[in-house]
Design a protein around this motif. Structure first.
Motif, PDB file in Angstrom:
ATOM      1  N   LEU A 225      23.606  19.095 107.604  1.00  0.00           N
ATOM      2  CA  LEU A 225      24.943  18.496 107.578  1.00  0.00           C
ATOM      3  C   LEU A 225      25.611  18.662 106.216  1.00  0.00           C
ATOM      4  CD1 LEU A 225      23.736  15.122 109.124  1.00  0.00           C
ATOM      5  CD2 LEU A 225      24.861  16.962 110.369  1.00  0.00           C
ATOM      6  N   LEU A 226      26.808  19.206 106.228  1.00  0.00           N
ATOM      7  CA  LEU A 226      27.607  19.244 104.996  1.00  0.00           C
ATOM      8  C   LEU A 226      28.132  17.833 104.725  1.00  0.00           C
ATOM      9  CD1 LEU A 226      29.594  22.523 105.654  1.00  0.00           C
ATOM     10  CD2 LEU A 226      28.292  22.047 103.572  1.00  0.00           C
ATOM     11  N   ILE A 227      28.039  17.410 103.468  1.00  0.00           N
ATOM     12  CA  ILE A 227      28.546  16.084 103.096  1.00  0.00           C
ATOM     13  C   ILE A 227      29.645  16.282 102.059  1.00  0.00           C
ATOM     14  CG2 ILE A 227      27.982  13.789 102.231  1.00  0.00           C
ATOM     15  CD1 ILE A 227      26.499  14.387 104.812  1.00  0.00           C
ATOM     16  N   ASN A 228      30.872  16.026 102.487  1.00  0.00           N
ATOM     17  CA  ASN A 228      32.040  16.285 101.642  1.00  0.00           C
ATOM     18  C   ASN A 228      33.068  15.190 101.910  1.00  0.00           C
ATOM     19  OD1 ASN A 228      33.659  17.742  99.869  1.00  0.00           O
ATOM     20  ND2 ASN A 228      34.494  19.077 101.464  1.00  0.00           N
ATOM     21  N   ASP A 229      33.594  14.568 100.862  1.00  0.00           N
ATOM     22  CA  ASP A 229      34.624  13.540 101.070  1.00  0.00           C
ATOM     23  C   ASP A 229      35.927  14.177 101.559  1.00  0.00           C
ATOM     24  OD1 ASP A 229      33.111  11.354 100.418  1.00  0.00           O
ATOM     25  OD2 ASP A 229      33.880  11.141  98.368  1.00  0.00           O
ATOM     26  N   ASP A 230      36.811  13.349 102.142  1.00  0.00           N
ATOM     27  CA  ASP A 230      38.132  13.860 102.561  1.00  0.00           C
ATOM     28  C   ASP A 230      39.080  13.958 101.368  1.00  0.00           C
ATOM     29  OD1 ASP A 230      37.467  13.961 105.295  1.00  0.00           O
ATOM     30  OD2 ASP A 230      37.680  11.789 105.416  1.00  0.00           O
ATOM     31  N   GLU A 231      38.830  13.173 100.354  1.00  0.00           N
ATOM     32  CA  GLU A 231      39.669  13.187  99.154  1.00  0.00           C
ATOM     33  C   GLU A 231      38.762  13.057  97.922  1.00  0.00           C
ATOM     34  OE1 GLU A 231      42.151   9.648  99.241  1.00  0.00           O
ATOM     35  OE2 GLU A 231      40.390   8.423  99.547  1.00  0.00           O
ATOM     36  N   PRO A 232      39.150  13.531  96.761  1.00  0.00           N
ATOM     37  CA  PRO A 232      40.462  14.040  96.400  1.00  0.00           C
ATOM     38  C   PRO A 232      40.714  15.395  97.061  1.00  0.00           C
ATOM     39  CG  PRO A 232      38.914  14.516  94.654  1.00  0.00           C
ATOM     40  CD  PRO A 232      38.174  13.700  95.668  1.00  0.00           C
ATOM     41  N   GLY A 233      42.010  15.679  97.264  1.00  0.00           N
ATOM     42  CA  GLY A 233      42.368  16.959  97.850  1.00  0.00           C
ATOM     43  C   GLY A 233      42.226  18.085  96.835  1.00  0.00           C
ATOM     44  N   THR A 234      42.550  17.811  95.598  1.00  0.00           N
ATOM     45  CA  THR A 234      42.623  18.899  94.607  1.00  0.00           C
ATOM     46  C   THR A 234      41.883  18.528  93.319  1.00  0.00           C
ATOM     47  OG1 THR A 234      44.613  18.009  93.572  1.00  0.00           O
ATOM     48  CG2 THR A 234      44.938  19.516  95.437  1.00  0.00           C
ATOM     49  N   TRP A 235      41.593  19.580  92.517  1.00  0.00           N
ATOM     50  CA  TRP A 235      40.976  19.361  91.205  1.00  0.00           C
ATOM     51  C   TRP A 235      41.930  18.593  90.293  1.00  0.00           C
ATOM     52  CZ3 TRP A 235      36.019  19.726  90.562  1.00  0.00           C
ATOM     53  CH2 TRP A 235      35.281  20.573  91.386  1.00  0.00           C
ATOM     54  N   GLY A 236      43.242  18.824  90.503  1.00  0.00           N
ATOM     55  CA  GLY A 236      44.235  18.121  89.684  1.00  0.00           C
ATOM     56  C   GLY A 236      44.131  16.609  89.885  1.00  0.00           C
ATOM     57  N   GLU A 237      43.871  16.184  91.144  1.00  0.00           N
ATOM     58  CA  GLU A 237      43.740  14.742  91.398  1.00  0.00           C
ATOM     59  C   GLU A 237      42.490  14.186  90.724  1.00  0.00           C
ATOM     60  OE1 GLU A 237      44.123  13.548  95.640  1.00  0.00           O
ATOM     61  OE2 GLU A 237      45.106  15.486  95.863  1.00  0.00           O
ATOM     62  N   LEU A 238      41.363  14.921  90.884  1.00  0.00           N
ATOM     63  CA  LEU A 238      40.103  14.423  90.311  1.00  0.00           C
ATOM     64  C   LEU A 238      40.165  14.403  88.780  1.00  0.00           C
ATOM     65  CD1 LEU A 238      37.191  13.460  90.783  1.00  0.00           C
ATOM     66  CD2 LEU A 238      36.460  15.839  90.777  1.00  0.00           C
ATOM     67  N   TYR A 239      40.478  15.547  88.195  1.00  0.00           N
ATOM     68  CA  TYR A 239      40.496  15.625  86.735  1.00  0.00           C
ATOM     69  C   TYR A 239      41.685  14.848  86.152  1.00  0.00           C
ATOM     70  CZ  TYR A 239      36.639  18.999  86.662  1.00  0.00           C
ATOM     71  OH  TYR A 239      35.408  19.592  86.778  1.00  0.00           O
ATOM     72  N   GLY A 240      42.767  14.742  86.950  1.00  0.00           N
ATOM     73  CA  GLY A 240      43.918  13.951  86.503  1.00  0.00           C
ATOM     74  C   GLY A 240      43.534  12.479  86.356  1.00  0.00           C
TER      75      GLY A 240
END
Ligand SMILES: NC(=O)c1ccc[n+]([C@@H]2O[C@H](COP(=O)([O-])OP(=O)(O)OC[C@H]3O[C@@H](n4cnc5c(N)ncnc54)[C@H](OP(=O)(O)O)[C@@H]3O)[C@@H](O)[C@H]2O)c1
Length: 393
Positions: A225-240
């Motif tokens: 099973l792949l385990i991946n959140d639905d968000e953040p959508g982008t690196w800009g959101e995470l690193y922002g």
């Protein structure tokens, strides 16, 4: 519930140990192969955890540590030594854990693989049955280890669930939180596409929820099973999110790396590091190692000629020191002399410019898993930890 846990001193394993022992009321048998690390100290505090000395390459140590356990979580992976040694730890170590599980007639085994076995998610939706195209040494090792897991599931009917997480972030995450914050703090993190590249990432506590469900959900047995959140959508959101906490701007880069610029920046910054070292401005060894990595775009390529054993020890030294001492000890004396290191190595560029996503529908369907901690809450908790650990003001 008595659980045998490998990699308990690592980032993910330590959080699993905390959650199982404190909230889940489980008895955890933790396999530890180096007692002197910050990660080992983290789990040593927990009343529900018994620590057992052992190396994954030693089948007898694993049998002994796993005695009396009906549930197995195999988190450890080869992180130090030469490539050959790391492969032996990851692949043969997995065989030893699966063999111990077979002998113990384990109720359930959760094996930690990685989304990287499928290769990069460049443009499409990557499903759990996507072919194994990962060609980095790490991905190749995990593919081999998955073959061992599949063998034990098919031939010996060991009830295994394979989890393939994407980039795991949150408190204590060495790569996707600590190292990222360190780069952003020094205004040395550069994102292409103005940060709109797709971030395939999972918050640590959402991943731990998936582990708990994988230990118990009957439909999950024999599945990967792949385990991946639905968000953040982008690196800009995470690193922002990190950048806002640090009070620094997020920096962007517009073109893929060019060799001439790589050399120019590398040579200039190597000169600055040398000057700092000669003037005694680079006090601690850890600082010097960080400078080499963050200020010289060609460092990773040049380090290819350094023997893996030395690189592994260096990496371990930096990680351990940073976890114990916090970012303060690793901070740069002066960044202003350096040329901006906005020439990303090709794999980093590809990761941050990715437009594809790893699916998570199968985990939701078979485990009933949902990312319980929403992104804004996960970021708030992580920032609180960053302040506590001294990585952010
Ligand atoms: N972090 C991520 O973003 C991510 C993403 C996808 C998949 N994963 C997978 O998730 C699992 C856990 O990752 P992590 O980030 O927690 O890794 P980590 O922090 O590097 O931890 C690795 C663990 O393995 C242990 N280990 C290394 N060599 C060993 C040996 N010879 N014998 C026994 N134990 C040994 C380490 O112990 P010492 O500390 O004492 O060396 C440590 O406890 C790994 O299988 C990894 O491939 C991680």
């Amino acid at each position: 519930m008595r659980v045998f846990l490998t990699g308990a001193s690592g980032f993910i394993g330590a959080r699993i140990a905390e959650c199982l022992a404190v909230t889940g009321g489980a008895q955890v048998h933790a396999l530890i192969h180096r007692f002197g690390t910050a990660g080992a100290a983290r789990v040593a505090r927990l009343a529900g955890v018994r620590m057992f000395y052992g190396d994954l390459r030693d089948p007898h140590a694993i049998q002994q540590a796993a005695e009396g356990c009906a549930y197995f979580i195999h988190c450890a992976t080869g992180t130090s030594g030469s490539r050959h040694v790391q492969e032996a730890i990851t692949v043969e170590g997995t065989r030893h854990v699966l063999e111990a599980a077979r002998r113990a007639k384990a109720e359930r085994v959760v094996y930690f693989s990685s989304a990287s076995v499928h290769g990069p998610a460049r443009s499409s939706l990557i499903q759990d049955d996507h072919p194994f195209t990962g060609d980095f040494p790490y991905a190749k090792m995990k593919i081999q280890a998955e073959a061992v897991v599949a063998e034990y599931a098919a031939r010996h009917r060991v009830p295994v669930v394979v989890l393939r997480p994407t980039c795991v972030w949150g408190p204590f995450s060495p790569n996707w939180t600590v190292a990222a914050v360190e780069l952003i703090r020094r205004e040395r993190a550069f994102l292409p596409l103005e940060g709109r590249g797709v971030a395939n990432a999972v918050y640590i506590d959402n991943l731990v929820d998936a582990v708990w469900l994988a230990l118990t959900a009957p439909e999950a047995v024999g599945e990967a099973l792949l385990i991946n959140d639905d968000e953040p959508g982008t690196w800009g959101e995470l690193y922002g999110g990190y950048a806002r906490q640090l009070g620094v701007p997020l920096r962007f880069v517009s073109a893929p790396p060019g060799m001439a610029q790589m050399w120019r920046v590398s040579c200039h910054n190597a000169g600055v590091i040398l000057r700092h070292a000669m003037q005694g401005r680079t006090r601690a060894g850890i600082q010097l190692v960080r400078e080499l990595y963050t200020q010289i775009p060609l460092a990773k390529g040049l380090l290819a000629v350094v023997p893996d054993g030395i690189k592994g020890r260096l990496k371990q030294y930096v990680t351990d020191r940073e976890l114990v001492a916090g970012a303060a000890s690793a901070s740069s004396q002066s960044s202003s002399d350096f040329l901006p290191c906005d020439v990303l190595p090709r794999p980093t560029w590809e990761l941050y410019a990715s437009q594809g996503r790893y699916a998570n529908a199968k985990a939701k369907r078979l485990l009933g898993w949902r990312p319980r901690v929403p992104f804004h809450e996960a970021m708030a908790r992580t920032c609180q930890w960053l302040r506590y650990a001294g990585y952010a003001p």
